[in-house]
Design a protein around this motif. Sequence first.
Motif, PDB file in Angstrom:
ATOM      1  N   VAL A   1       0.610  -1.126   0.083  1.00 48.46           N
ATOM      2  CA  VAL A   1       0.032  -0.005  -0.042  1.00 48.46           C
ATOM      3  C   VAL A   1       0.727   1.200  -0.007  1.00 48.46           C
ATOM      4  O   VAL A   1       2.008   1.168   0.498  1.00 48.46           O
ATOM      5  N   ALA A   2       0.284   2.385  -0.489  1.00 47.11           N
ATOM      6  CA  ALA A   2       1.256   3.631  -0.727  1.00 47.11           C
ATOM      7  C   ALA A   2       0.372   4.662  -0.921  1.00 47.11           C
ATOM      8  O   ALA A   2      -0.971   4.649  -1.311  1.00 47.11           O
TER       9      ALA A   2
ATOM     10  N   GLY B   1       5.449  -5.499   1.057  1.00 49.69           N
ATOM     11  CA  GLY B   1       5.334  -7.137   1.659  1.00 49.69           C
ATOM     12  C   GLY B   1       5.176  -7.010   3.194  1.00 49.69           C
ATOM     13  O   GLY B   1       5.880  -7.762   3.997  1.00 49.69           O
ATOM     14  N   GLY B   2       4.185  -6.118   3.604  1.00 50.07           N
ATOM     15  CA  GLY B   2       4.013  -5.962   5.106  1.00 50.07           C
ATOM     16  C   GLY B   2       4.845  -5.111   5.890  1.00 50.07           C
ATOM     17  O   GLY B   2       4.954  -5.044   7.103  1.00 50.07           O
ATOM     18  N   LYS B   3       5.835  -4.532   5.046  1.00 47.13           N
ATOM     19  CA  LYS B   3       6.694  -3.418   6.040  1.00 47.13           C
ATOM     20  C   LYS B   3       6.913  -2.098   5.088  1.00 47.13           C
ATOM     21  O   LYS B   3       6.987  -1.973   4.028  1.00 47.13           O
ATOM     22  N   VAL B   4       6.900  -1.040   5.915  1.00 47.69           N
ATOM     23  CA  VAL B   4       7.198   0.209   5.437  1.00 47.69           C
ATOM     24  C   VAL B   4       8.768   0.281   4.923  1.00 47.69           C
ATOM     25  O   VAL B   4       9.670   0.022   5.632  1.00 47.69           O
ATOM     26  N   VAL B   5       8.753   0.824   3.773  1.00 50.01           N
ATOM     27  CA  VAL B   5      10.297   0.789   3.019  1.00 50.01           C
ATOM     28  C   VAL B   5      10.578   2.071   2.981  1.00 50.01           C
ATOM     29  O   VAL B   5      11.782   2.476   2.810  1.00 50.01           O
TER      30      VAL B   5
ATOM     31  N   VAL C   1       3.117  14.144   2.928  1.00 45.88           N
ATOM     32  CA  VAL C   1       4.084  12.954   3.335  1.00 45.88           C
ATOM     33  C   VAL C   1       3.660  12.121   2.404  1.00 45.88           C
ATOM     34  O   VAL C   1       2.473  12.008   1.738  1.00 45.88           O
ATOM     35  N   SER C   2       4.517  11.290   1.836  1.00 52.81           N
ATOM     36  CA  SER C   2       4.553  10.176   1.023  1.00 52.81           C
ATOM     37  C   SER C   2       5.151   8.708   1.524  1.00 52.81           C
ATOM     38  O   SER C   2       6.112   9.196   2.452  1.00 52.81           O
ATOM     39  N   ALA C   3       4.607   7.689   1.552  1.00 56.28           N
ATOM     40  CA  ALA C   3       5.044   6.541   2.163  1.00 56.28           C
ATOM     41  C   ALA C   3       4.758   5.387   1.458  1.00 56.28           C
ATOM     42  O   ALA C   3       3.677   5.235   0.530  1.00 56.28           O
ATOM     43  N   GLU C   4       5.431   4.231   1.329  1.00 58.88           N
ATOM     44  CA  GLU C   4       5.276   3.060   0.819  1.00 58.88           C
ATOM     45  C   GLU C   4       5.443   1.896   1.685  1.00 58.88           C
ATOM     46  O   GLU C   4       6.396   1.934   2.383  1.00 58.88           O
ATOM     47  N   ARG C   5       4.511   0.737   1.597  1.00 64.51           N
ATOM     48  CA  ARG C   5       4.635  -0.065   2.187  1.00 64.51           C
ATOM     49  C   ARG C   5       4.727  -1.336   1.281  1.00 64.51           C
ATOM     50  O   ARG C   5       3.842  -1.537   0.585  1.00 64.51           O
TER      51      ARG C   5
END
Length: 732
Positions: A672-673, A691-695, A685-689
Amino acid sequence: MACTSGLENLPTKTSKSDLVFDSLAQTWDEGVPLGNATIGALVWKKGDALRLSLDRIDLWDLRPSDSLSGANFRFAWVKEHIRTKDYLPVQKKLDHPYDMEPAPAKIPGAALEFSLKELGNPSSVRLYLNDALCEVKWPEGTRLQTFVHASEPVGWFVFDQLDENLIPDIIAPTYADTLSGDSGGGPVEGLDLKRLGYSQGKVIRDGNKIVYHQKGFGDFYYEVAVSWMKSGKKLYGTWSVTTSLCPEKAEEEVEEAMKRGVANDYEDHTAYWDTFWKQSSVSLPDSLLQKQYDNEMYKLGSASRENSYPISLQAVWTADNGKLPPWKGDYHHDLNTQLSYWPVYTGNHLSEGLGYLNTLWNQRDVYKQYTRQYFETEGMNVPGVCTLTGEPMGGWIQYSMSQTIGAWLAQHFYLHWQYSADEDFLREKAYPFVRDVAVYLEQISFVDQAGVRRLEFSSSPEIYDNSLNAWFKDMTNYDLSLMRFLFRAASEMATSLKLGEEAAHWAQLESQLPAFDLDKEGALTFAKGHPYNESHRHFSHALAIHPLGLIDWSNGEKDQQIILATLKKMKDYGPDYWTGYTYAWYANMLARAFKGEEAAEALRVFASCFCLKNLFHANGDQSGTGKSLFTYRPFTLEGNFAFAAAVQEMLLQSHTGVVRVFPAIPEEWKDVAFTDLRARGGFLVSAERKGGKVVQVKIVSEKGGTLHFLSPDTGEVLEVNTKPGEVVSYKY
């Protein structure tokens, strides 16, 4: 001479969230929506014609309501009748006219029709979200592309590969006719247009142009115009709707548009929408929620502009069924307008939200006059149900003329300040608006012998409807939460402006308010002795949790127990009397409690059961699966926008001053992102997850200042001093 250049096909960009159908809708409320916050259209089929229902936001019958005047138009008079338990005179004077009288009300414009007798039925219909364009195709190759210009009061239509001698026609609403047949109805299903008492307007056809002129109440009138040209196998043209409340003239608007040409207008139109979509985006693994979210943001872009009137119940998509729109298409401030603007903040659409705030600001004199006359105080309150120009409309007065509505509207000024970090806005608009409401609230309330600030009578939307019992002798948690928020916000704003004495005064008033009332299980009640013990659509008792955030998980165990107990009551008593917006609001509350799975499920129910084919919120359960005992279908928009806000709450929260990414997503959302969602303090804010982990997380500081960020890696709150324009990045 009209310009015929640029008649090539209008380029489009597909999206997985586009609305795609194999036929035209058969009812107005399932039509494909197009709009620019000033004018709008719904594309559907009526009889043997393709129909564009044309609307404009300031199409209003603004006749004054005789009942909302006179010596008894005073809250003091209402309170006398509450004390003596003789409440019917109040209902007759202030409640009943809303249901019985046709106006004031939003009114429809007209329709543009193209006969399908030769063309036949189309085989595909598509709404291109990226381009805000509807495309209709026929099996033999004919195609229609139609759009409402993003920034001009005109709409365009272009037919391609057209062999038939097709021309448009304007179909006027039926205002003047015998009253035979059904001219009744109520505010939900809509009163018959003929009850407005207008003389039927004139439709004048002159070559390749048609103009419809309709006189309304008093000096009001409106005009609908369409102009077109044929070039080979193409038919193209433009339409406009204007009113006597605006300087433009529809006939002139279509002439100017034809001179500019469709290609030039479409270029400007798509440039606007390109900018709109670049403001923020989300990527969800749930395709149902992704499609619904993208369509809600499309509707936001179609119904809101910085200089437009606010989003009303149906915005620029007024009913096209010979009746007034549900609830007269008015401005309901007891929930609807507030929910409609929830997604502009985290969604990074502050400009679109200004249409709401600018109107509230510009109508302050109207609100102050209402406050002086009805409440007999200084300061300012706002009618809970009002016209385009801010005048009260009456109805169930516990809510339509609520004592605390102004505080809920003032929260939006507070939110804009918080999310923009705009100190000029704080000084010039936000605090002055909040201060006016605070002055009024101080005067409408009193301090009892125990030193507790109270209201003599209190209410909570829409508990006990409009009965005498809907007036509580003890403060409702609804009124209490709004007063507490308002005084606290006023103190915070005054402190920021270095107005120490004013800040202290507002803080003192807040300290005089009573504690929130809880039932024996620790859940919020409506008021003392009135627990949440049956299903209800309006979570007025829980405003302190959301959207006001006075009771919050971050405050510790006591607040957490209240939140959990309150949510449990809502769940235990079930959704029998919930509407679609209730599910969306419930999802926002669940997200604040970090319950991602339950929040997502509530949103799935909303999207699956409470929306029509075009994804308009229909209030009642359309699925037949028992998600509510309400099964009617009055279309209103607040549920759609509350849905979008709930998705944002799941992805990003900052209401506590700490930025949290992915605070309330289901465990199964491994990938999810989101890009450029907005946090309080002016942070993008921008974010990416994966495989179940925030990268990765990227935070842009627009104004500078201290960033407080909850690290998804360590769980620590990181404190970073930023400069304007600085980018803070984390990779994990």
